[in-house]
Design an enzyme around this catalytic site. Sequence first.
Site, PDB file in Angstrom:
ATOM      1  N   HIS A  67       0.861  -1.191   0.000  1.00  0.00           N
ATOM      2  CA  HIS A  67       0.000   0.000   0.000  1.00  0.00           C
ATOM      3  C   HIS A  67       0.898   1.242   0.000  1.00  0.00           C
ATOM      4  O   HIS A  67       1.336   1.686   1.070  1.00  0.00           O
ATOM      5  CB  HIS A  67      -0.879   0.035   1.254  1.00  0.00           C
ATOM      6  CG  HIS A  67      -1.978  -0.983   1.277  1.00  0.00           C
ATOM      7  ND1 HIS A  67      -2.425  -1.572   2.447  1.00  0.00           N
ATOM      8  CD2 HIS A  67      -2.728  -1.505   0.295  1.00  0.00           C
ATOM      9  CE1 HIS A  67      -3.401  -2.419   2.170  1.00  0.00           C
ATOM     10  NE2 HIS A  67      -3.604  -2.404   0.871  1.00  0.00           N
ATOM     11  N   ILE A  76       3.847   0.330   5.376  1.00  0.00           N
ATOM     12  CA  ILE A  76       4.053  -0.639   6.455  1.00  0.00           C
ATOM     13  C   ILE A  76       3.295  -1.926   6.130  1.00  0.00           C
ATOM     14  O   ILE A  76       3.281  -2.846   6.927  1.00  0.00           O
ATOM     15  CB  ILE A  76       3.617  -0.083   7.826  1.00  0.00           C
ATOM     16  CG1 ILE A  76       2.234   0.553   7.728  1.00  0.00           C
ATOM     17  CG2 ILE A  76       4.625   0.905   8.348  1.00  0.00           C
ATOM     18  CD1 ILE A  76       1.673   0.980   9.077  1.00  0.00           C
ATOM     19  N   HIS A  77       2.652  -1.968   4.963  1.00  0.00           N
ATOM     20  CA  HIS A  77       1.866  -3.140   4.580  1.00  0.00           C
ATOM     21  C   HIS A  77       2.478  -3.794   3.346  1.00  0.00           C
ATOM     22  O   HIS A  77       2.447  -3.210   2.264  1.00  0.00           O
ATOM     23  CB  HIS A  77       0.422  -2.735   4.241  1.00  0.00           C
ATOM     24  CG  HIS A  77      -0.310  -2.051   5.357  1.00  0.00           C
ATOM     25  ND1 HIS A  77      -1.430  -1.268   5.157  1.00  0.00           N
ATOM     26  CD2 HIS A  77      -0.085  -2.047   6.694  1.00  0.00           C
ATOM     27  CE1 HIS A  77      -1.857  -0.801   6.310  1.00  0.00           C
ATOM     28  NE2 HIS A  77      -1.060  -1.249   7.261  1.00  0.00           N
ATOM     29  N   LEU A  78       3.014  -4.990   3.495  1.00  0.00           N
ATOM     30  CA  LEU A  78       3.529  -5.754   2.355  1.00  0.00           C
ATOM     31  C   LEU A  78       2.896  -7.141   2.376  1.00  0.00           C
ATOM     32  O   LEU A  78       2.700  -7.713   3.461  1.00  0.00           O
ATOM     33  CB  LEU A  78       5.049  -5.913   2.439  1.00  0.00           C
ATOM     34  CG  LEU A  78       5.869  -4.631   2.442  1.00  0.00           C
ATOM     35  CD1 LEU A  78       6.309  -4.287   3.850  1.00  0.00           C
ATOM     36  CD2 LEU A  78       7.091  -4.760   1.548  1.00  0.00           C
TER      37      LEU A  78
END
Lengths: 480, 113
Positions: free
Chosen positions: A259, A414-416
């Site tokens: 994101h 911080i979103h993978l």
Amino acid sequence: MQADHAARVVIIGSGPGGAITAALLAEAGVEVALLENGPNLPLNSCPPFSLLEMTQKYRNGGLTPALGRQKIAYVEGCCVGGGSEINSGLYHPAPPEVLERWRTEYQLADASEREMQQHFSACEHDLSVSLMPSPGPAAGEKLQKGAAALGWKALEVPRWFKYSPSPAQPNHFRAERQSMTKTFIPRFLSAGGRLFPETRALKIFQKSGRWTVRALAADGQEKNFVSEFLWLCCGATQTPALLRRSGITKNIGNTLQLHPTVKVVARFPDVVNSRESGVPPHQVKQFAPRLSFGCSISSLPYLALTLIDAPVRAEELPELYSRMAIYYAMITTSTTGSVRPVPGFHDPHVRYTLRHDDLHELADGLRKLCELLLAAGAETIYPSLVGGPIVQSADDLQGIPAALDPARTNLMTIHLFSSCPMGENNNVCAADSFGRVHGVSNLYINDASLLCSAPGVNPQGSVMAFARRNTLHFLSDFRK
Amino acid sequence: MFSVTISALCYSILDELEAPSGPIDYTRRNNVVRFALEQHARMPDFLRGPVTVVAILFSLHGFLKMGVPYHRHSPAARRVHLLSWKVSRFGFKRDFVRLFESLSRFGWFSYAG
């Protein structure tokens, strides 16, 4: 091959996916060894979002970029409990339309909204997911105020926090994040599971039907962990890196998604920030899933970092700090990147290049976020762009370019996820609908890598619900 | 060479952050330098070597301009050299300065007490 440690199941990675897998298996009476690259530290070993936390619990001290035509800074936890020890604890279940898309495009079986409901509910119960018992931080209220003025949809996102009344201050509550070291790791240990912190998996291989994990242990010695079943729960970059390093490559590490996020600092005429503020759990979802807006940690060091390109004198910051807060605009995109091991090195190369339409979306998100904050009463907004405009009125929004320049924009995430998607579509999926790696026996994945695509919301709730579902499915087969 | 260059670079950046009035807070500055060097040791292993090489280039470039390596420049000369890399048309130069500016800022305000 001599085994230094043997167990029926070895799990690599103790983050949200690995911790729930380990606890459920151990509680079902399965002999489990849980390996974790990072140290075993209590949740309160350091203040949240501090320099100390960064050095103790972040992978590579937080200096992890996804490289491409632009750089996107990302962070991952590297400690027992993984990302749950360092994140803000915001909880979203995967939206129904996302689950439906995973069913049709990835042929993901048995994962409808109705079928997933029990797993989301169980995780909500186990993690004490709840709303705040009192009004939230002022920076979050500003976001709500702006949304109300514009008629946009805003909400308080529930978190995995336990609240208890403060004995010292009436109407104040003490909040305790329900990270993995507070929940599933103690359950795992109580059930007899064995935890090996500071143990870095180097390679996996299968011989005579048994899996061996060659790992570098805390004492600096290489050790072999041998098991019948192996679960990889190392996260969206480390799981594909370990698999590829071990020669397992089909649909592995080719479809990383994230994101992309751009931040601003907003200055208000009144106080919105304090040392106790934490991350306000408010978000604006008017344009979701395409765009989401929310609040970030706004401590003085993070404010200084986000204002690196702004004409604000550093010595003024301690005085201005209480009237400033950091906000973000996040986009949901189908753009994919890759994860590859680098020969001769341990850390993987994460590659991700935004498409031109992503840069348009980010610019649109930035413009709308500024509009929202102006409606909330912000007097000055500093977008995190090199040489970017300062926004003080609606007219200034024209200074934000139609598409962000990748060389002049500070991007982060911080979103993978989605680097080893699950499903029955063999053309794109690395694992089956329950996490078993296609074409390899007794090897499973159970972390953010499995999510088929960007969910458009904080992914930890989905990671844990799918991890629970996959583990229970494994146990039903295992018992037979 | 690497450590003294990074130390001098961080000090130059901190000159901009610390209020000009009052004595230099050497303890806080040295904490920031230590943090920056430790973060370099923590960064992904395939990036660590290139960053070290660029730091040495940064110092050698200073040597070519002034006849002495960067850490022996005067504070004013250090600032000029730093600025020339910060606005360079070469991305690797800008990225190098950016990395240590970010670490210095974060460290400086973290060690604020």
